[in-house]
Each structure stands twice: as structure tokens, then as C-alpha cells.
Design an enzyme around this catalytic site. Structure first.
Site, PDB file in Angstrom:
ATOM      1  N   THR A 121      -5.262  36.327  10.368  1.00 13.82           N
ATOM      2  CA  THR A 121      -4.438  36.599  11.985  1.00 13.82           C
ATOM      3  C   THR A 121      -2.408  36.067  11.805  1.00 13.82           C
ATOM      4  O   THR A 121      -2.642  35.214  11.258  1.00 13.82           O
ATOM      5  CB  THR A 121      -4.626  34.382  12.879  1.00 13.82           C
ATOM      6  N   LEU A 150     -15.109  35.284  12.766  1.00 14.90           N
ATOM      7  CA  LEU A 150     -16.478  33.827  12.160  1.00 14.90           C
ATOM      8  C   LEU A 150     -15.736  32.514  12.709  1.00 14.90           C
ATOM      9  O   LEU A 150     -15.088  31.928  11.969  1.00 14.90           O
ATOM     10  CB  LEU A 150     -16.466  34.242  10.735  1.00 14.90           C
ATOM     11  N   ARG A 151     -17.096  31.455  12.976  1.00 16.66           N
ATOM     12  CA  ARG A 151     -16.906  30.251  12.998  1.00 16.66           C
ATOM     13  C   ARG A 151     -17.074  29.660  11.406  1.00 16.66           C
ATOM     14  O   ARG A 151     -18.317  30.738  10.556  1.00 16.66           O
ATOM     15  CB  ARG A 151     -17.616  30.131  14.068  1.00 16.66           C
ATOM     16  N   PHE A 251     -18.921  25.750  24.498  1.00 14.26           N
ATOM     17  CA  PHE A 251     -17.624  25.508  24.824  1.00 14.26           C
ATOM     18  C   PHE A 251     -16.807  24.719  26.028  1.00 14.26           C
ATOM     19  O   PHE A 251     -16.198  24.873  26.166  1.00 14.26           O
ATOM     20  CB  PHE A 251     -16.338  26.650  24.052  1.00 14.26           C
ATOM     21  N   LEU A 252     -17.708  24.165  26.768  1.00 12.06           N
ATOM     22  CA  LEU A 252     -16.964  22.997  27.604  1.00 12.06           C
ATOM     23  C   LEU A 252     -17.737  21.768  27.415  1.00 12.06           C
ATOM     24  O   LEU A 252     -17.965  20.819  27.886  1.00 12.06           O
ATOM     25  CB  LEU A 252     -18.443  23.612  28.628  1.00 12.06           C
ATOM     26  N   ALA A 254     -16.721  18.014  26.140  1.00 12.90           N
ATOM     27  CA  ALA A 254     -15.960  17.127  26.645  1.00 12.90           C
ATOM     28  C   ALA A 254     -15.362  16.057  25.269  1.00 12.90           C
ATOM     29  O   ALA A 254     -16.693  16.507  25.035  1.00 12.90           O
ATOM     30  CB  ALA A 254     -15.591  16.547  27.875  1.00 12.90           C
ATOM     31  N   GLY A 255     -14.192  15.541  24.835  1.00 15.75           N
ATOM     32  CA  GLY A 255     -14.774  14.736  23.711  1.00 15.75           C
ATOM     33  C   GLY A 255     -13.497  14.484  22.854  1.00 15.75           C
ATOM     34  O   GLY A 255     -12.304  14.357  23.580  1.00 15.75           O
ATOM     35  N   GLY A 259      -9.868  20.907  16.879  1.00 14.16           N
ATOM     36  CA  GLY A 259      -9.048  21.035  15.902  1.00 14.16           C
ATOM     37  C   GLY A 259      -9.153  22.278  14.517  1.00 14.16           C
ATOM     38  O   GLY A 259      -9.532  23.141  14.574  1.00 14.16           O
ATOM     39  N   CYS A 262      -7.727  26.525  12.823  1.00  8.46           N
ATOM     40  CA  CYS A 262      -7.753  28.279  13.102  1.00  8.46           C
ATOM     41  C   CYS A 262      -6.930  27.994  14.682  1.00  8.46           C
ATOM     42  O   CYS A 262      -5.879  28.558  15.037  1.00  8.46           O
ATOM     43  CB  CYS A 262      -8.924  28.573  13.810  1.00  8.46           C
TER      44      CYS A 262
HETATM   45  C1  UGA Z   1     -12.523  29.183  15.559  1.00  5.83           C
HETATM   46  C2  UGA Z   1     -13.602  29.836  16.659  1.00  5.83           C
HETATM   47  O1  UGA Z   1     -13.980  29.932  17.170  1.00  5.83           O
HETATM   48  C3  UGA Z   1     -14.060  31.170  15.995  1.00  5.83           C
HETATM   49  O2  UGA Z   1     -13.918  32.458  16.694  1.00  5.83           O
HETATM   50  C4  UGA Z   1     -12.263  31.571  15.004  1.00  5.83           C
HETATM   51  O3  UGA Z   1     -12.985  33.113  14.486  1.00  5.83           O
HETATM   52  C5  UGA Z   1     -12.120  30.785  14.552  1.00  5.83           C
HETATM   53  O4  UGA Z   1     -11.507  29.728  14.629  1.00  5.83           O
HETATM   54  C6  UGA Z   1     -11.243  31.437  13.061  1.00  5.83           C
HETATM   55  O5  UGA Z   1     -10.035  32.202  14.156  1.00  5.83           O
HETATM   56  O6  UGA Z   1     -10.964  31.522  12.348  1.00  5.83           O
HETATM   57  P1  UGA Z   1     -13.841  27.282  14.391  1.00  5.83           P
HETATM   58  O7  UGA Z   1     -11.977  26.871  13.969  1.00  5.83           O
HETATM   59  O8  UGA Z   1     -14.257  27.438  12.897  1.00  5.83           O
HETATM   60  O9  UGA Z   1     -13.799  28.813  15.235  1.00  5.83           O
HETATM   61  O10 UGA Z   1     -14.355  25.775  15.069  1.00  5.83           O
HETATM   62  P2  UGA Z   1     -15.272  26.104  16.502  1.00  5.83           P
HETATM   63  O11 UGA Z   1     -16.235  25.966  16.658  1.00  5.83           O
HETATM   64  O12 UGA Z   1     -14.358  27.166  17.279  1.00  5.83           O
HETATM   65  O13 UGA Z   1     -14.743  24.626  16.989  1.00  5.83           O
HETATM   66  C7  UGA Z   1     -12.794  24.758  17.071  1.00  5.83           C
HETATM   67  C8  UGA Z   1     -12.819  22.793  17.221  1.00  5.83           C
HETATM   68  O14 UGA Z   1     -12.948  22.579  18.783  1.00  5.83           O
HETATM   69  C9  UGA Z   1     -13.483  21.929  16.384  1.00  5.83           C
HETATM   70  O15 UGA Z   1     -12.777  21.210  16.670  1.00  5.83           O
HETATM   71  C10 UGA Z   1     -14.551  21.862  17.336  1.00  5.83           C
HETATM   72  O16 UGA Z   1     -15.038  20.153  17.526  1.00  5.83           O
HETATM   73  C11 UGA Z   1     -13.934  22.100  18.556  1.00  5.83           C
HETATM   74  N1  UGA Z   1     -14.978  21.606  20.554  1.00  5.83           N
HETATM   75  C12 UGA Z   1     -15.953  23.486  20.276  1.00  5.83           C
HETATM   76  C13 UGA Z   1     -15.093  21.139  21.144  1.00  5.83           C
HETATM   77  O17 UGA Z   1     -14.081  20.377  20.814  1.00  5.83           O
HETATM   78  N2  UGA Z   1     -15.531  21.120  22.130  1.00  5.83           N
HETATM   79  C14 UGA Z   1     -16.273  22.534  22.530  1.00  5.83           C
HETATM   80  O18 UGA Z   1     -17.008  22.617  23.354  1.00  5.83           O
HETATM   81  C15 UGA Z   1     -16.794  22.880  20.582  1.00  5.83           C
END
Ligand code: UGA
Length: 435
Positions: A121, A150-151, A251-252, A254-255, A259, A262
Site C-alpha cells: 500500500t 486481503l483481510r 462493518f457497522l 460499534a465498539g 486497529g 492497515c
Molecule cells: C483491512 C481491510 O479490511 C482489508 O480489505 C485490507 O486489505 C487490509 O486492511 C489491508 O489494508 O491490508 P484488516 O486490517 O485485516 O483488513 O482488518 P479488518 O477486518 O478490516 O478490521 C480492521 C479493524 O476494524 C479491526 O480492529 C476490527 O476490530 C475493526 N472493526 C471492523 C470494527 O471495529 N467494526 C467493524 O464493524 C469491523
């Protein structure tokens, strides 16, 4: 196709293993000898479901190897750059040192017809600079920008069946497009949509996707703040607005907020780049997205204070979860670890646990008191904080946990427990954005 992958962290190791799995011949390169040794033994230095199995089968097939010697890329035709772009110390901008070092290390080995493919990125404009450098030092080789979405926790699935493929190409570079089509033949045949565009758009697709996701999370967390002031329930609100297909429920949640390695650094690097481009106003809302996100951590600390009677000093607080999200051992910019450390600094007697992230957390904070299980962490606790929604915490038995704590008080930092069930079992239940 013969492929090399430069950088074998979360992104590169998964990419290398998945490319071998779908039939390519792959060599993964990294400067870290220990990492390369572990990967070659099928033992990734981080937790990612399905990856150890994939590494083992791919290595056994003879299609996957790892090396610290970049000359091992010589027989490959397509070279992926998958190194990290962390936040620069003391600045919001991304540190591109590893990207430039990776490209420079490749240059002496590039042959005419080779394709370098950027996956890291990067700030918009980086690919154009790298393209010029490659054309100057290795005429006949080219560059494509192919961001990764990817996640963590779903990395293998997201790599083998991506929900889209984005190719950022130099004008008229049909060879690059057909090479990438060959690399991703299986995913394309499976129906993954492909977007072919220029370098700048491809770079922007990646950061704007992460900015959108971060905004969605901070939006619902802003609603949680309002819910807290009004007695409303943000989880019911999210369910209700999520039924609108234009909004969507994903992705909605709340909490405690977002972190990881990424989202936080990507929105900051995006703002830094916008400032350089003179369009900082366009992204000033991301400042607020970041601020809302960080306020959730403060709110969590305040709730912990509240449930123990105002002052956490000397109080035993059990912290369930340290990883930035479930199914990961990653504690980079983890809200959970941050809250555990803030409470420790305030004088609380914190005992933390996590199914996978104890070692990574201890590497960052060697004196953090940890326990192996939730019930060990909760023994004699004045309050329990659920900070990462691992399945085993979501499925905790409130009656069993009540029998080990000193005071049955829980703060659900991820809105993942059933308040009725916990209150019925005698717990004082608090959450973020819920009455
Ligand atoms: C994120 C993106 O989702 C990927 O598409 C992207 O490829 C990746 O960053 C990257 O740039 O490499 P990731 O960091 O693995 O992926 O994690 P997410 O699943 O996106 O979660 C990110 C954070 O958001 C976590 O701390 C999670 O707990 C929080 N989150 C997620 C919430 O607080 N609420 C939600 O509804 C969803």
C-alpha cells in the site's frame, strides 16, 4: 508461471503460498533469516488460519521455496513487491524505505520482458516514480500496480478468490495485462471481476477502500456516542439502518474501534499525501474518523473506572483479548492492547489473555501480566473487559465466569455478548453505545 515475491510478511507469505497452491512456481524472498527458515519449515511466524497447511503442501509439491538471497529471483518472470509501508516515526506519512530497497535489489536481476508488480500500500504517485526507475535501470522490464485487499484471518480465501482484481498499468502495456491474467487465471475463471486502470487510480483504490471502511466504523461509533447520551442502543440502530441495502450491515459493529497494521496508518498516510497534493481539505474528515476511533479507547477506560467505583488503582481487571481483531495474533495498533496498557499505567492490576496474541503482546510489553485462559485471567477480578471478540469469549458461560471473579462486572467492548443472558446470571453488564 515463475513468480518471485519480495517481502514475506502477512501479505507476501500468504501471496507466495497461494500462488504456489494454484499451480505457479514461486520463490519468496525476505531479508529476515529466521522468517525464511520458519516459512520453509511450514511454520509461519504469525497466526493465519489455513496458512501452515498451505505452506506444507506447497513446499512438498516442489513449487514453493524461500530464500534470503535475492538472486534466487533470476528465473522468475513476474516479481511481486509485498514489503511493508509502516507509518513514519513522528509523522503521518508512510515509510517507503522498504519498497524502494526491494525494487533496487530486484533491478540487477530483471530481464527484458519481466514484470514487477507492486502489492504494497503506497501513497499515490509512488508507482509512476518506480516505473521511471525500472525503465531507466532495466529497459525491457515493466511495472504494474496490483493492490491487495486481503483481510487478516481470511487471507488465504481472500487471495485465492479475491472479490476484485485491480491492475494499474502503464499506458498501452498489454503485455503486463496478459501476464497478470495468466497469474490470476484461476481467480478470473472463478468470476473475480477485473478493473484495468492507470497507476494513480490503482494506488487510490486501495487507500480509498480502507478510508471508506474506517469511516464506516467511525460513523457507527459516533452514533454510539450519541446513543450513550440518549439511552439508545447502537446495535439495534446498526441492525435497522443495515437493512437498507445502500448502507449494508457489514462493518457497522460499534465498539472499541479499528486497529491493526492497515486501517489506522493508511488513513493517516492518505491525509499526509493529500496535504502534499494540496487537497488536504478533501480528506479533513479522516482526521475526525481517526479522532472518533481513538475516543472509543478513552471511553472504554472511563467505563472500566466507572464499574470499579471510580478509581482503578489496585483493582484487579481481567482483559479478554489483545489482538486487534479475532483470528489474528497481530497487536499492531491494537485497541485492546492499548486499553490494557492505559489501565496498567493508571495503577490497575491488569491480567490479560488472548488465544493467539500473548507472545506478540509480550514482545511489545514484556512486563504485561498474562494468563492462558479467560477464567484464569478473571480469577479474583473486580471487573472483566472483553476487548477482542474471539469466538471463545463470545461463547463464555456467564455462570461459570461468575464463580471465579470477585465482582461480577463486565464491560463488553465489542457488543458481542447478550446483555439479557449476562444480567440474568447476576452480572453488572456495560457496553459501548448500549444502555
Ligand atoms: C483491512 C481491510 O479490511 C482489508 O480489505 C485490507 O486489505 C487490509 O486492511 C489491508 O489494508 O491490508 P484488516 O486490517 O485485516 O483488513 O482488518 P479488518 O477486518 O478490516 O478490521 C480492521 C479493524 O476494524 C479491526 O480492529 C476490527 O476490530 C475493526 N472493526 C471492523 C470494527 O471495529 N467494526 C467493524 O464493524 C469491523
Amino acid at each position: 508461471m515463475k513468480i518471485s515475491v519480495i517481502g514475506c510478511g502477512y501479505l507476501g507469505a500468504v501471496h507466495a503460498a497461494c500462488m504456489a497452491e494454484i499451480g505457479h512456481e514461486v520463490v519468496g524472498i525476505d531479508v529476515d533469516e529466521l522468517k525464511i527458515e520458519l516459512l520453509a519449515e511450514g511454520r509461519p511466524p504469525f497466526y493465519e488460519p489455513g496458512l501452515p497447511e498451505l505452506l506444507t503442501t506447497a513446499s512438498a509439491s516442489g513449487r514453493l521455496s524461500f530464500s534470503t538471497d535475492v538472486s534466487a529471483v533470476a528465473s522468475a518472470r513476474v516479481h511481486f513487491i509485498a514489503v511493508g509501508t509502516p507509518q513514519l516515526e513522528g509523522s503521518n506519512a508512510a515509510d517507503l524505505t522498504y519498497v524502494h530497497a526491494a525494487v533496487e535489489s530486484l533491478l540487477p536481476h530483471l530481464k527484458p520482458g519481466d514484470l514487477v508488480v507492486g502489492k504494497s500500500t503506497v501513497p499515490v504517485g509512488t508507482a509512476a516514480g518506480l516505473y521511471a526507475r525500472i525503465r531507466e535501470a532495466a529497459p525491457g522490464a515493466s511495472l504494474a500496480w496490483n493492490p491487495e485487499f486481503l483481510r487478516e484471518g481470511f487471507a488465504v480465501k481472500d487471495t485465492i478468490t479475491p472479490d476484485r482484481l485491480v491492475y494499474g498499468l502503464a499506458p498501452g502495456d498489454d503485455t503486463a495485462e496478459s501476464l497478470l491474467d495468466e497469474v490470476y487465471g484461476a481467480a478470473l475463471a472463478n468470476g473475480s471481476p477485473k478493473v484495468v486502470t492507470d497507476f494513480a487510480t490503482a494506488e487510490l483504490v486501495k487507500v480509498s477502500a480502507n478510508a471508506f471502511l474506517a469511516t464506516k466504523i467511525s460513523f457507527i461509533n459516533a452514533m454510539a456516542e450519541v446513543a450513550e447520551a440518549t439511552g439508545a442502543d447502537v446495535t439495534a440502530l446498526a441492525d435497522a439502518i443495515g437493512h437498507d441495502a445502500r448502507i449494508g450491515r457489514r462493518f457497522l459493529n460499534a465498539g472499541l474501534g479499528f486497529g491493526g497494521g492497515c486501517l489506522p496508518k493508511d488513513i493517516r498516510a492518505f491525509m499526509a499525501r493529500a496535504e502534499e497534493l494540496g487537497v488536504d481539505q478533501a480528506l479533513s474528515f479522516l482526521q475526525e474518523v481517526d479522532a472518533i476511533n481513538l475516543r472509543r479507547r478513552e471511553r472504554m477506560v472511563d467505563l472500566a473506572k466507572e464499574v470499579v467505583g471510580g478509581d482503578v488503582r489496585g483493582k484487579r481487571i481481567a482483559v479478554l483479548g489483545l489482538a486487534f481483531k479475532p483470528d489474528s495474533d497481530d497487536v499492531r495498533d491494537s485497541p485492546a492492547l492499548d486499553v490494557a496498557l492505559r489501565l496498567t499505567e493508571l495503577g490497575a492490576d491488569v491480567v490479560a489473555t488472548d488465544p493467539q496474541a500473548l507472545n506478540t503482546a509480550l514482545r511489545r510489553k514484556p512486563d504485561l501480566a498474562v494468563a492462558l485462559t479467560a477464567s484464569q485471567a478473571a480469577e479474583g477480578a473486580d471487573a472483566v473487559l472483553l476487548l477482542t471478540e474471539w469466538r471463545e469469549y463470545r461463547e463464555l458461560d456467564p455462570a461459570a465466569l461468575a464463580s471465579v471473579v470477585r465482582v461480577p462486572a463486565i464491560v463488553d467492548g465489542r457488543n458481542c455478548l447478550d446483555p439479557v443472558q449476562w444480567r440474568d446470571a447476576g452480572w453488572h453488564y456495560r457496553a459501548l453505545g448500549r444502555p
